[in-house]
Design a protein around this motif. Structure first.
Motif, PDB file in Angstrom:
ATOM      1  N   ILE A   1       0.836  -1.205   0.000  1.00  0.00           N
ATOM      2  CA  ILE A   1       0.000   0.000   0.000  1.00  0.00           C
ATOM      3  C   ILE A   1       0.867   1.250   0.000  1.00  0.00           C
ATOM      4  CG2 ILE A   1      -1.666   1.341   1.340  1.00  0.00           C
ATOM      5  CD1 ILE A   1      -2.878  -1.275   2.309  1.00  0.00           C
ATOM      6  N   VAL A   2       1.935   1.231   0.805  1.00  0.00           N
ATOM      7  CA  VAL A   2       2.847   2.379   0.863  1.00  0.00           C
ATOM      8  C   VAL A   2       3.504   2.622  -0.496  1.00  0.00           C
ATOM      9  CG1 VAL A   2       5.013   3.210   1.870  1.00  0.00           C
ATOM     10  CG2 VAL A   2       3.287   2.150   3.332  1.00  0.00           C
ATOM     11  N   ILE A   3       3.852   1.542  -1.201  1.00  0.00           N
ATOM     12  CA  ILE A   3       4.530   1.679  -2.488  1.00  0.00           C
ATOM     13  C   ILE A   3       3.567   2.063  -3.606  1.00  0.00           C
ATOM     14  CG2 ILE A   3       5.789   0.426  -4.292  1.00  0.00           C
ATOM     15  CD1 ILE A   3       7.068  -1.238  -2.100  1.00  0.00           C
ATOM     16  N   PHE A   4       2.467   1.308  -3.721  1.00  0.00           N
ATOM     17  CA  PHE A   4       1.582   1.464  -4.875  1.00  0.00           C
ATOM     18  C   PHE A   4       0.446   2.464  -4.651  1.00  0.00           C
ATOM     19  CE2 PHE A   4       3.280  -2.928  -5.091  1.00  0.00           C
ATOM     20  CZ  PHE A   4       4.040  -2.781  -6.244  1.00  0.00           C
ATOM     21  N   ARG A   5       0.156   2.763  -3.366  1.00  0.00           N
ATOM     22  CA  ARG A   5      -0.894   3.742  -3.068  1.00  0.00           C
ATOM     23  C   ARG A   5      -0.405   4.740  -2.021  1.00  0.00           C
ATOM     24  NH1 ARG A   5      -6.023   2.937  -4.656  1.00  0.00           N
ATOM     25  NH2 ARG A   5      -6.091   5.154  -4.098  1.00  0.00           N
ATOM     26  N   PRO A   6       0.593   5.525  -2.342  1.00  0.00           N
ATOM     27  CA  PRO A   6       1.125   6.484  -1.363  1.00  0.00           C
ATOM     28  C   PRO A   6       0.147   7.592  -1.011  1.00  0.00           C
ATOM     29  CG  PRO A   6       2.089   6.856  -3.534  1.00  0.00           C
ATOM     30  CD  PRO A   6       1.303   5.580  -3.634  1.00  0.00           C
ATOM     31  N   ASP A   7      -0.956   7.690  -1.757  1.00  0.00           N
ATOM     32  CA  ASP A   7      -1.957   8.710  -1.474  1.00  0.00           C
ATOM     33  C   ASP A   7      -2.804   8.364  -0.259  1.00  0.00           C
ATOM     34  OD1 ASP A   7      -2.811   6.606  -3.370  1.00  0.00           O
ATOM     35  OD2 ASP A   7      -4.793   7.549  -3.168  1.00  0.00           O
ATOM     36  N   LEU A   8      -2.734   7.112   0.208  1.00  0.00           N
ATOM     37  CA  LEU A   8      -3.537   6.672   1.345  1.00  0.00           C
ATOM     38  C   LEU A   8      -2.745   6.799   2.641  1.00  0.00           C
ATOM     39  CD1 LEU A   8      -5.142   3.464  -0.199  1.00  0.00           C
ATOM     40  CD2 LEU A   8      -6.120   5.765  -0.075  1.00  0.00           C
ATOM     41  N   THR A   9      -3.432   7.160   3.709  1.00  0.00           N
ATOM     42  CA  THR A   9      -2.785   7.323   5.015  1.00  0.00           C
ATOM     43  C   THR A   9      -3.029   6.088   5.872  1.00  0.00           C
ATOM     44  OG1 THR A   9      -4.748   8.431   5.910  1.00  0.00           O
ATOM     45  CG2 THR A   9      -3.018   9.818   4.966  1.00  0.00           C
ATOM     46  N   ILE A  10      -2.006   5.700   6.635  1.00  0.00           N
ATOM     47  CA  ILE A  10      -2.078   4.523   7.497  1.00  0.00           C
ATOM     48  C   ILE A  10      -1.871   4.948   8.946  1.00  0.00           C
ATOM     49  CG2 ILE A  10      -1.124   2.246   7.993  1.00  0.00           C
ATOM     50  CD1 ILE A  10      -0.121   2.112   5.146  1.00  0.00           C
ATOM     51  N   ASP A  11      -2.763   4.529   9.820  1.00  0.00           N
ATOM     52  CA  ASP A  11      -2.640   4.827  11.241  1.00  0.00           C
ATOM     53  C   ASP A  11      -1.374   4.171  11.795  1.00  0.00           C
ATOM     54  OD1 ASP A  11      -2.983   5.378  13.896  1.00  0.00           O
ATOM     55  OD2 ASP A  11      -4.934   4.408  14.093  1.00  0.00           O
ATOM     56  N   SER A  12      -0.601   4.924  12.573  1.00  0.00           N
ATOM     57  CA  SER A  12       0.642   4.379  13.137  1.00  0.00           C
ATOM     58  C   SER A  12       0.395   3.203  14.068  1.00  0.00           C
ATOM     59  CB  SER A  12       1.400   5.487  13.879  1.00  0.00           C
ATOM     60  OG  SER A  12       0.616   6.005  14.946  1.00  0.00           O
ATOM     61  N   PHE A  13      -0.793   3.148  14.670  1.00  0.00           N
ATOM     62  CA  PHE A  13      -1.120   2.031  15.556  1.00  0.00           C
ATOM     63  C   PHE A  13      -1.206   0.707  14.794  1.00  0.00           C
ATOM     64  CE2 PHE A  13      -2.531   5.431  18.414  1.00  0.00           C
ATOM     65  CZ  PHE A  13      -2.019   4.970  19.621  1.00  0.00           C
ATOM     66  N   VAL A  14      -1.425   0.779  13.496  1.00  0.00           N
ATOM     67  CA  VAL A  14      -1.460  -0.438  12.682  1.00  0.00           C
ATOM     68  C   VAL A  14      -0.125  -1.161  12.771  1.00  0.00           C
ATOM     69  CG1 VAL A  14      -1.627  -1.333  10.335  1.00  0.00           C
ATOM     70  CG2 VAL A  14      -3.216   0.441  11.106  1.00  0.00           C
ATOM     71  N   PHE A  15       0.954  -0.412  12.623  1.00  0.00           N
ATOM     72  CA  PHE A  15       2.287  -1.014  12.672  1.00  0.00           C
ATOM     73  C   PHE A  15       2.620  -1.530  14.071  1.00  0.00           C
ATOM     74  CE2 PHE A  15       2.446   2.448   9.451  1.00  0.00           C
ATOM     75  CZ  PHE A  15       2.501   1.642   8.326  1.00  0.00           C
ATOM     76  N   ARG A  16       2.140  -0.843  15.095  1.00  0.00           N
ATOM     77  CA  ARG A  16       2.369  -1.302  16.464  1.00  0.00           C
ATOM     78  C   ARG A  16       1.587  -2.589  16.744  1.00  0.00           C
ATOM     79  NH1 ARG A  16       1.734   4.368  19.906  1.00  0.00           N
ATOM     80  NH2 ARG A  16       3.266   5.603  18.697  1.00  0.00           N
ATOM     81  N   ASN A  17       0.356  -2.638  16.272  1.00  0.00           N
ATOM     82  CA  ASN A  17      -0.483  -3.822  16.536  1.00  0.00           C
ATOM     83  C   ASN A  17       0.103  -5.085  15.919  1.00  0.00           C
ATOM     84  OD1 ASN A  17      -2.451  -2.475  18.035  1.00  0.00           O
ATOM     85  ND2 ASN A  17      -3.620  -1.900  16.213  1.00  0.00           N
TER      86      ASN A  17
END
Length: 234
Positions: A173-189
């Motif tokens: 998602i970060v590579i192919f859809r950089p227009d979308l925002t990801i909650d930092s808690f996702v990476f922590r979870n």
């Protein structure tokens, strides 16, 4: 953040031992239910007579129709349509059945911005388990926007690298859809290091041990119940 090209494909890895235990538990539950609610009333009619066991038999057989028929239809008749492999590649998240056919997919191109504070985030719905689910918005085949919750699990299988699948999908998602925002808690979870996109966890997770303990307890309770009913009938 490192972005390596070409974007590698990873597949779900099954924990064979836990999968065997899970399938054995389902088999024990199914057989026990059939013995108690199908054959049990029939045996009661044989021992005590039709009039004495009419209502218990109707209740037992009614429950059997409500529960066993959908279970047989979904897990046995439609088993070929059930996903048994998860793949994350440069197109998105793909679910394959035993015939190597795609039965479900979430493509990067179908992702849409969310009405929430972040486009990609995690939720903990009741009954979803210990590991949070990934929630996002996609454009469906009917060109309508809908919310999807992603669970990196497979029916009748214990997926060993769920966090790695989440990490790779989020990396995509970060590579192919950089227009979308990801909650930092996702990476922590999911214990994801966004510099290496590796999962920072060792050994069996707490959820895995709790699931194993639950399997043992449920199996023991079912075996005990069947033994108790057998002793009462004798």
């Amino acid at each position: 953040m490192h972005t390596e090209f070409p974007f590698q494909k990873i597949e779900s890895i099954t924990n064979r031992w836990m999968t065997i235990v899970l399938n054995a538990l389902f088999f024990v539950i199914f057989i026990s239910f059939a013995l108690i609610f199908v054959l049990g009333p029939a045996y009661g009619i044989y021992k005590r007579g039709f009039e004495a066991m009419l209502y218990p038999a109707l209740i037992g057989w009614g429950l059997s129709l409500v529960i066993m028929i959908p279970a047989i239809r979904y897990y046995i008749i439609k088993r070929k349509k059930i996903a048994c492999q998860i793949v994350v590649d440069d197109t998105g998240l793909l679910f394959y059945n035993s015939g190597n056919e795609i039965v479900d997919q979430i493509l990067y191109t179908d992702l849409r911005p969310s009405k929430q504070d972040f486009d990609i985030y995690t939720v903990n719905p009741v009954g979803s388990g210990i590991v949070p689910l990934l929630e996002l918005t996609i454009r469906s085949e009917k060109k309508e926007e809908t919310t999807r919750r992603i669970d990196m699990n497979l029916p009748f299988k214990m997926v060993k690298n769920k966090s790695a699948l989440y990490a790779h999908f989020l990396h995509g998602i970060v590579i192919f859809r950089p227009d979308l925002t990801i909650d930092s808690f996702v990476f922590r979870n999911y214990s994801i290091d966004t510099e290496t996109w590796k999962v920072n966890s060792n050994g069996i997770s707490l959820g895995g041990w709790l699931l194993f303990l639950a399997v043992l307890i449920i199996t023991a309770l079912i075996c005990g119940l069947v033994f108790l009913l057998t002793e009462i009938k004798n």
